[in-house]
Design a protein around this motif. Structure first.
Motif, PDB file in Angstrom:
ATOM      1  N   VAL A 411       0.805  -0.682   0.568  1.00 10.09           N
ATOM      2  CA  VAL A 411       0.291  -0.017   0.039  1.00 10.09           C
ATOM      3  C   VAL A 411       0.733   0.843  -0.211  1.00 10.09           C
ATOM      4  CG1 VAL A 411      -1.796   1.380   1.206  1.00 10.09           C
ATOM      5  CG2 VAL A 411      -1.883  -1.128   1.023  1.00 10.09           C
ATOM      6  N   GLY A 412       0.641   2.362  -0.361  1.00  8.36           N
ATOM      7  CA  GLY A 412       1.699   3.255  -1.027  1.00  8.36           C
ATOM      8  C   GLY A 412       0.467   4.728  -1.301  1.00  8.36           C
ATOM      9  N   GLN A 413       1.140   6.097  -0.798  1.00 10.92           N
ATOM     10  CA  GLN A 413       0.208   7.544  -1.775  1.00 10.92           C
ATOM     11  C   GLN A 413       0.512   7.784  -2.494  1.00 10.92           C
ATOM     12  OE1 GLN A 413      -2.404   8.854  -0.186  1.00 10.92           O
ATOM     13  NE2 GLN A 413      -1.395  10.544  -1.104  1.00 10.92           N
ATOM     14  N   ASN A 414       0.494   7.733  -3.354  1.00 10.95           N
ATOM     15  CA  ASN A 414       0.929   7.928  -4.641  1.00 10.95           C
ATOM     16  C   ASN A 414       2.069   7.031  -4.988  1.00 10.95           C
ATOM     17  OD1 ASN A 414       1.641   9.356  -7.434  1.00 10.95           O
ATOM     18  ND2 ASN A 414       2.944  10.905  -5.651  1.00 10.95           N
ATOM     19  N   ILE A 415       1.822   5.723  -4.875  1.00  9.95           N
ATOM     20  CA  ILE A 415       2.523   4.323  -5.241  1.00  9.95           C
ATOM     21  C   ILE A 415       3.363   5.038  -6.479  1.00  9.95           C
ATOM     22  CG2 ILE A 415       1.511   3.015  -5.836  1.00  9.95           C
ATOM     23  CD1 ILE A 415       2.366   1.435  -3.966  1.00  9.95           C
ATOM     24  N   LYS A 416       2.876   5.421  -7.689  1.00  4.25           N
ATOM     25  CA  LYS A 416       3.805   5.669  -8.517  1.00  4.25           C
ATOM     26  C   LYS A 416       4.988   6.187  -8.464  1.00  4.25           C
ATOM     27  CE  LYS A 416       2.817   8.698 -11.853  1.00  4.25           C
ATOM     28  NZ  LYS A 416       3.615   9.651 -12.340  1.00  4.25           N
ATOM     29  N   ALA A 423      11.802   0.557  -9.381  1.00  7.77           N
ATOM     30  CA  ALA A 423      12.392   0.033 -10.520  1.00  7.77           C
ATOM     31  C   ALA A 423      13.586   0.200 -10.964  1.00  7.77           C
ATOM     32  CB  ALA A 423      11.423   0.671 -11.418  1.00  7.77           C
ATOM     33  N   HIS A 424      14.347   1.664 -10.147  1.00  7.58           N
ATOM     34  CA  HIS A 424      15.251   2.133 -10.401  1.00  7.58           C
ATOM     35  C   HIS A 424      16.787   0.818  -9.648  1.00  7.58           C
ATOM     36  CE1 HIS A 424      14.473   5.528 -12.548  1.00  7.58           C
ATOM     37  NE2 HIS A 424      14.514   6.392 -11.414  1.00  7.58           N
ATOM     38  N   GLU A 425      15.932   0.578  -8.813  1.00 10.72           N
ATOM     39  CA  GLU A 425      16.818  -1.088  -7.832  1.00 10.72           C
ATOM     40  C   GLU A 425      16.539  -1.806  -8.700  1.00 10.72           C
ATOM     41  OE1 GLU A 425      19.135   0.120  -5.904  1.00 10.72           O
ATOM     42  OE2 GLU A 425      18.286   2.328  -6.271  1.00 10.72           O
ATOM     43  N   GLY A 426      16.105  -2.563  -9.339  1.00  8.54           N
ATOM     44  CA  GLY A 426      15.175  -3.277  -9.888  1.00  8.54           C
ATOM     45  C   GLY A 426      14.194  -4.319  -9.662  1.00  8.54           C
ATOM     46  N   ILE A 427      13.027  -3.366  -8.835  1.00  2.00           N
ATOM     47  CA  ILE A 427      12.323  -4.400  -8.136  1.00  2.00           C
ATOM     48  C   ILE A 427      11.451  -3.323  -8.864  1.00  2.00           C
ATOM     49  CG2 ILE A 427      11.190  -4.211  -5.834  1.00  2.00           C
ATOM     50  CD1 ILE A 427      13.646  -3.633  -4.753  1.00  2.00           C
ATOM     51  N   ALA A 428      10.198  -4.785  -8.661  1.00  4.95           N
ATOM     52  CA  ALA A 428       9.036  -4.764 -10.058  1.00  4.95           C
ATOM     53  C   ALA A 428       7.906  -4.756  -8.617  1.00  4.95           C
ATOM     54  CB  ALA A 428       8.775  -5.507 -10.600  1.00  4.95           C
ATOM     55  N   VAL A 429       6.810  -4.033  -7.933  1.00  2.00           N
ATOM     56  CA  VAL A 429       6.851  -3.729  -6.584  1.00  2.00           C
ATOM     57  C   VAL A 429       5.442  -4.190  -7.317  1.00  2.00           C
ATOM     58  CG1 VAL A 429       5.322  -3.176  -5.213  1.00  2.00           C
ATOM     59  CG2 VAL A 429       7.829  -2.550  -5.484  1.00  2.00           C
ATOM     60  N   SER A 430       4.476  -5.659  -7.159  1.00  2.00           N
ATOM     61  CA  SER A 430       3.151  -5.754  -7.363  1.00  2.00           C
ATOM     62  C   SER A 430       2.629  -6.973  -5.753  1.00  2.00           C
ATOM     63  CB  SER A 430       3.034  -6.647  -8.491  1.00  2.00           C
ATOM     64  OG  SER A 430       1.950  -6.700  -9.274  1.00  2.00           O
ATOM     65  N   PRO A 431       1.007  -6.845  -5.715  1.00  2.54           N
ATOM     66  CA  PRO A 431       0.558  -6.245  -5.873  1.00  2.54           C
ATOM     67  C   PRO A 431       0.109  -5.463  -5.168  1.00  2.54           C
ATOM     68  CG  PRO A 431      -0.372  -8.208  -5.254  1.00  2.54           C
ATOM     69  CD  PRO A 431       0.621  -8.251  -5.624  1.00  2.54           C
ATOM     70  N   PHE A 432      -0.819  -4.451  -5.831  1.00  6.44           N
ATOM     71  CA  PHE A 432      -0.584  -2.608  -4.442  1.00  6.44           C
ATOM     72  C   PHE A 432      -1.830  -1.783  -4.610  1.00  6.44           C
ATOM     73  CE2 PHE A 432       1.069  -1.713  -9.139  1.00  6.44           C
ATOM     74  CZ  PHE A 432       0.458  -0.686  -9.192  1.00  6.44           C
ATOM     75  N   ASP A 433      -1.675  -1.341  -3.786  1.00  4.17           N
ATOM     76  CA  ASP A 433      -3.250  -0.144  -4.170  1.00  4.17           C
ATOM     77  C   ASP A 433      -2.938   1.027  -4.146  1.00  4.17           C
ATOM     78  OD1 ASP A 433      -5.372  -1.307  -3.953  1.00  4.17           O
ATOM     79  OD2 ASP A 433      -5.097  -2.346  -2.155  1.00  4.17           O
ATOM     80  N   ASP A 434      -3.164   2.177  -3.933  1.00  4.22           N
ATOM     81  CA  ASP A 434      -2.939   3.564  -3.727  1.00  4.22           C
ATOM     82  C   ASP A 434      -3.913   4.364  -3.119  1.00  4.22           C
ATOM     83  OD1 ASP A 434      -2.038   6.308  -3.930  1.00  4.22           O
ATOM     84  OD2 ASP A 434      -1.245   5.492  -5.714  1.00  4.22           O
ATOM     85  N   THR A 435      -3.197   4.853  -1.707  1.00  6.71           N
ATOM     86  CA  THR A 435      -4.541   5.697  -1.128  1.00  6.71           C
ATOM     87  C   THR A 435      -5.074   7.142  -1.401  1.00  6.71           C
ATOM     88  OG1 THR A 435      -2.620   6.792   0.475  1.00  6.71           O
ATOM     89  CG2 THR A 435      -3.830   4.529   1.628  1.00  6.71           C
ATOM     90  N   MET A 436      -4.158   6.884  -1.859  1.00 13.99           N
ATOM     91  CA  MET A 436      -4.246   8.538  -3.425  1.00 13.99           C
ATOM     92  C   MET A 436      -5.956   8.427  -4.149  1.00 13.99           C
ATOM     93  SD  MET A 436      -2.153  11.479  -5.852  1.00 13.99           S
ATOM     94  CE  MET A 436      -1.794   9.976  -6.738  1.00 13.99           C
ATOM     95  N   LEU A 437      -5.481   7.129  -5.055  1.00 13.03           N
ATOM     96  CA  LEU A 437      -6.542   7.196  -6.069  1.00 13.03           C
ATOM     97  C   LEU A 437      -7.882   6.689  -5.085  1.00 13.03           C
ATOM     98  CD1 LEU A 437      -4.126   5.194  -8.797  1.00 13.03           C
ATOM     99  CD2 LEU A 437      -4.904   7.411  -8.652  1.00 13.03           C
TER     100      LEU A 437
END
Length: 926
Positions: A411-416, A423-437
């Motif tokens: 879960v992130g706030q403005n997770i983009k 992603a710069h560190e080679g990590i593809a986060v999934s799945p996720f929710d976004d509190t902003m959205l």
């Protein structure tokens, strides 16, 4: 059902409680503006009832019954039934679902059934319970329920603390409970608009029923009634009396979803009730819930239910500096299945910022910060002299499986932003929710959706400001230089608040009927946009430089011409000097001074003067246009080119508009002017890599197509289906001219009206746009609405909807709230009305292109075109970069994906049409 003692069923008339609570209390609102006075009063009354009952002989069964809707079978019998009842107060309507939540929070059955009134449900349960030997208490003072009273059924008015049996019914109606419906059939009921028999009141009705026994016997012997008028009315309105009896007779055979067994009382969950009380900010009830539930004051278990925001003054924020502690947090996150995540970096630009640390939170009040790249001072490398922290590579290697684990929700706030950094560190986060959205879907148009605003609004928390830990102005440092103690509190707090917001907002989506909007239009977008931003688009620096030089030369020539027309040199960029030249020296009409004493030289003023034939203001407008293009684009874009990629990486904002449209920032690529040749020239600098081409795929007149569908304009629908020139068709319909050989100016006027109508254009606005008299412009608009009355109907219908329910919707269910539509300020109200008309149209178009974007990557992959990159979204257009030998294969896939974006959810009455072009530059692709 076996019985060891006599069971006692309590049935609470929820509707009666609601209106009593609403009228008893003054207006109250939560921090987010939601009215809650009725919710508070209802909850208080219900809690007191349950407590009082538990202090006496506790019921074995209990339920709260509500009306599901205004329409019931009685409306089919008599369309005027309850027709006189006013609509519920505007500020009560949003409280109805919250009141039902209150019942469920108290672990009580909350029962309603479409097509049936609460009284019928109560009557059916009463009948069933009576047949099984129960005692029944109906918590209500509603006279309609008195027909159910007998030796084992009574009414209980909690407001007066009065229990009503057969004697009380006799006192009120003059007959026993079994004859109440006969009396009501004769007397009627003005509140429910039950007609009865004219001239007969309750006392007379009671006497007549006492004398004749029942309604049918009375009507059969009406000829023998001595009083003439009464006799005539009983004969003339006999059928009306019979109808009235059907209206007041309660149904005892409602097809109930919940059997009587389901109403059995069981121990409540105090944590659940505490969560509800906290979510609605009923601080005065909190202590009562804690005391009644036997909770410890520090026991915030209600905060963990996931139904509401948590309130806690206790926080436990840990700085993780060794692998053992990190492994412990990772294990806790895996066990919980959900973890709030936040990243701290060296800057706000996701393409240039470096990762400094990661924070995690699983439960309210507890979070950790994992520092990865902090420094003790400027220039000090982490070679053992810096703060103690885990080796970055080791920490990320441990975090990567968690952040990519499909079984753990991040879960992130403005997770983009966090997706890009990781992603710069080679990590593809999934799945996720976004509190902003989540907030954006729930409250678009009501307020902003940044974390600070949401925390204050929903949690009554003011997050630590960045300047408090990093300083301000010239003394501000990047986050990698913030001391670990300050960094830990700041970063962990962000993750903690994000988790709390998620546990509050996510459950509200299905309750509001908006979960599908979130899941299908929002949730997947951060990942799509993150990849687009990462790709960026190549920009030819030399082309921009050449354009800057060209614009500078042309500005110089215009400057000389302007000075010659003015008869002196002056600073053209100075509104004060320009105003003095135009209105003092040259004596042009229309000059108005502002509060500063200087004349206004806005674009509107200059355009009006230019339209009157004055050359100097016309040349100033040309100069300003070139100046803006040069400073905003051809100069500034050169600074935005990434030093390593040679590309521009804009940032797309998902929650920056009230219509669902994406916004573009740093740099803004959506506002590059395209109406002038100079503006279009800038697109020549956006180019494809060698061996590739840019493909522009643009929805053709999508908003007009959506309007034609939503308003049901047959002429426009038919024209779109036949692939005709919609502006020529409009001109033909409005101005009564043939399409063949049409004057281009006439078509231009129709085009201006077509697009202007969507944005609520006025006669004044259209006159300015077309350079025609205002009266002519208004006459064109009037003729347009006369020819297409369905559009005017749509506009009025939409404004009424916005006023009634406070929001408008797209065809996919996205809501835009319109609080200002009831403003007493005319300008605010007018703007809100125009926005309300536009939002469903523009919002539906935005939803369509979002759906296309969400499907595009999979469609291209299925076609074996994984190397095709989607780069930009600009209004109704998508830009792709494609290898030259694959363009012809890719375009049909792109076009089909965009043209079928509505399926299978929506069947538009008009076809979607996508125009595709390709070229070495964005300019050529058009």
């Amino acid at each position: 059902m076996t019985q060891t003692a006599r069971n006692h069923l309590y049935l609470v008339d929820g509707s009666s409680y609601i209106f009593r609570a609403y009228h008893k209390l003054p207006p109250m609102t939560r921090a987010d503006g939601t009215p809650v006075n009725a919710v508070y009063g209802f909850t208080t009354m219900l809690m007191k009832l349950v407590q009082d009952l538990n202090d006496g002989v506790a019921p074995t069964h209990l339920a709260v019954i509500f009306d599901a809707a205004k329409h019931s079978f009685r409306n089919d019998l008599y369309d005027q039934y309850k027709a006189n009842r006013p609509e519920p107060p505007e500020d009560l309507v949003p409280q109805f679902p919250l009141i039902r939540e209150a019942v469920r929070a108290m672990s009580l059955p909350c029962i309603e059934l479409q097509g049936w009134e609460a009284d019928d449900i109560i009557a059916t349960y009463t009948t069933q319970a009576r047949g099984l030997g129960f005692d029944v208490t109906i918590v209500s003072s509603d006279k309609d329920l008195m027909q159910l009273v007998d030796d084992h059924v009574q009414l209980f008015d909690t407001m007066k603390n009065v229990r009503m049996g057969a004697d009380a019914v006799q006192d009120k109606f003059g007959v026993g409970p079994d004859k109440v419906v006969d009396v009501q059939a004769l007397a009627g009921d003005s509140v429910d608009n039950v007609p009865g028999v004219p001239g007969i009141g309750v006392k007379t009705a009671a006497q007549l029923i006492h004398d004749h026994g029942d309604l049918e016997t009375l009507l059969a012997n009406a000829e023998g009634i001595k009083q003439k008028k009464r006799r005539e009315n009983l004969i003339a309105f006999a059928d009306q009396a019979r109808l009235s009896k059907k209206l007041v007779q309660l149904a005892c055979d409602v097809p109930l979803d919940d059997a009587l067994d389901a109403l059995a009382v069981h121990a409540p969950d105090p944590h659940k009730l505490l969560a509800f009380v906290d979510a609605n900010q009923f601080k005065s009830l909190r202590a009562k819930v804690i005391a009644a539930g036997g909770l410890d004051d520090a026991d915030d278990a209600g905060a963990q239910t996931g139904d509401a925001a948590e309130y806690t003054d206790q926080t436990d924020y840990e700085c993780v500096t060794d692998m053992a502690a990190l492994d412990r947090w990772i294990a806790e996150a895996r066990e919980a299945g959900t973890v709030a995540v936040d990243t701290e970096t060296t800057g706000l630009n996701a393409m240039t910022a470096r990762l400094v640390g990661v924070s995690l939170s699983v439960v309210a009040g507890r979070a950790c910060y994992i520092p990865l790249a902090h420094r003790a001072s400027e220039g000090l490398a982490l070679d053992g002299d810096g703060p103690a922290q885990i080796d970055k590579a080791s920490a990320l290697a441990a975090l990567k499986p968690l952040l990519e684990d499909p079984a753990v929700l991040k879960v992130g706030q403005n997770i983009k932003y966090d997706l890009q950094i990781l992603a710069h560190e080679g990590i593809a986060v999934s799945p996720f929710d976004d509190t902003m959205l989540e907030s954006y879907v729930l409250d678009c148009g009501r307020h902003g959706h940044g974390m600070d605003e949401l925390a204050k609004l929903h949690l009554s928390v003011t997050p630590t400001p960045y300047k408090a830990v990093a300083g301000i102005g010239k003394k501000q440092v990047t986050f990698d230089l913030v001391p670990l103690d300050k960094a830990t509190h700041y970063a962990a707090e962000d993750a903690d608040i994000t988790g709390r917001l998620h546990r509050l907002l996510k459950p509200q989506l299905p309750k509001a009927g908006l979960l599908t909007v979130y899941e299908t239009l929002e949730r997947g977008m951060p990942a799509v946009l993150q990849r687009m931003e990462r790709h960026g688009i190549k920009v030819d620096r030399q082309a921009l430089s050449r354009l800057s030089g060209d614009f500078a030369q042309r500005m110089g020539a215009l400057e000389a011409e302007i000075h010659e027309l003015a008869g002196e040199t002056f600073n053209i960029a100075s509104p004060k000097q320009l105003g003095a030249i135009l209105f003092d020296k040259m004596g042009l009409q229309g000059g108005k001074k502002g509060k500063t004493g200087a004349y206004s030289t806005s674009a509107d003023v200059l355009e009006k003067l230019a339209a009157e034939g004055h050359d100097l203001p016309a040349r100033v407008l040309d100069w300003r246009q070139l100046s803006k293009l040069k400073s905003t684009y051809t100069d500034a874009l050169q600074d935005d080119i990434h030093p390593e990629t040679g590309r521009v990486h804009t940032s797309f904002s998902l929650a920056g508009t009230t219509t669902g449209r994406l916004a573009s920032t740093d740099p803004n690529l959506q506002n590059i002017p395209v109406r002038t040749e100079e503006g279009r020239e800038i697109r020549k600098a956006f180019v494809a890599e060698p061996g590739h081409r840019l493909v522009a795929a643009d929805y053709s007149q999508i908003e007009l197509r959506v309007l034609a569908h939503m308003a049901g304009v047959d002429a426009l629908v038919e024209a779109f289906r036949d692939g005709q020139d919609i502006h020529a068709i409009t001109a033909s319909q409005v101005f009564d001219v043939p399409v063949d050989g049409m004057d281009p100016m006439v078509r231009r006027q129709a085009k201006a009206i077509n697009f202007g109508i969507i944005y609520g254009i006025s006669g004044f606005g259209l006159a300015n746009q077309l350079g025609i008299p205002r009266a002519d412009a208004q006459r064109y608009i009037d003729a347009y609405f006369e020819r297409f009355p369905q559009i005017q109907d749509y506009m009025e219908r939409t404004k009424a909807q916005a006023r009634e329910q406070g929001y408008v919707e797209t065809l996919f269910g996205r809501r835009t709230h319109t609080p200002a539509i009831k403003s007493k300020n005319w300008q605010e109200r007018s703007f809100a009305e125009r926005a309300a008309i536009n939002a469903p149209i523009q919002g539906t178009a935005a939803d369509i292109i979002r759906r296309a974007m969400l499907r595009m990557e999979a469609a291209l992959s299925d076609a074996g075109l994984d190397d095709v990159k989607m780069l930009l979204q600009v209004h109704d257009e998508l830009i792709f970069e494609i290898a030259e030998d694959r363009v012809d294969r890719a375009i049909p896939v792109i076009r089909e994906t965009m043209e079928t974006a509505c399926a299978p959810v929506l069947d538009l009455a008009v076809p979607l049409v996508v125009d595709c072009g390709s070229g070495q530059s964005w300019y050529e692709a058009h």
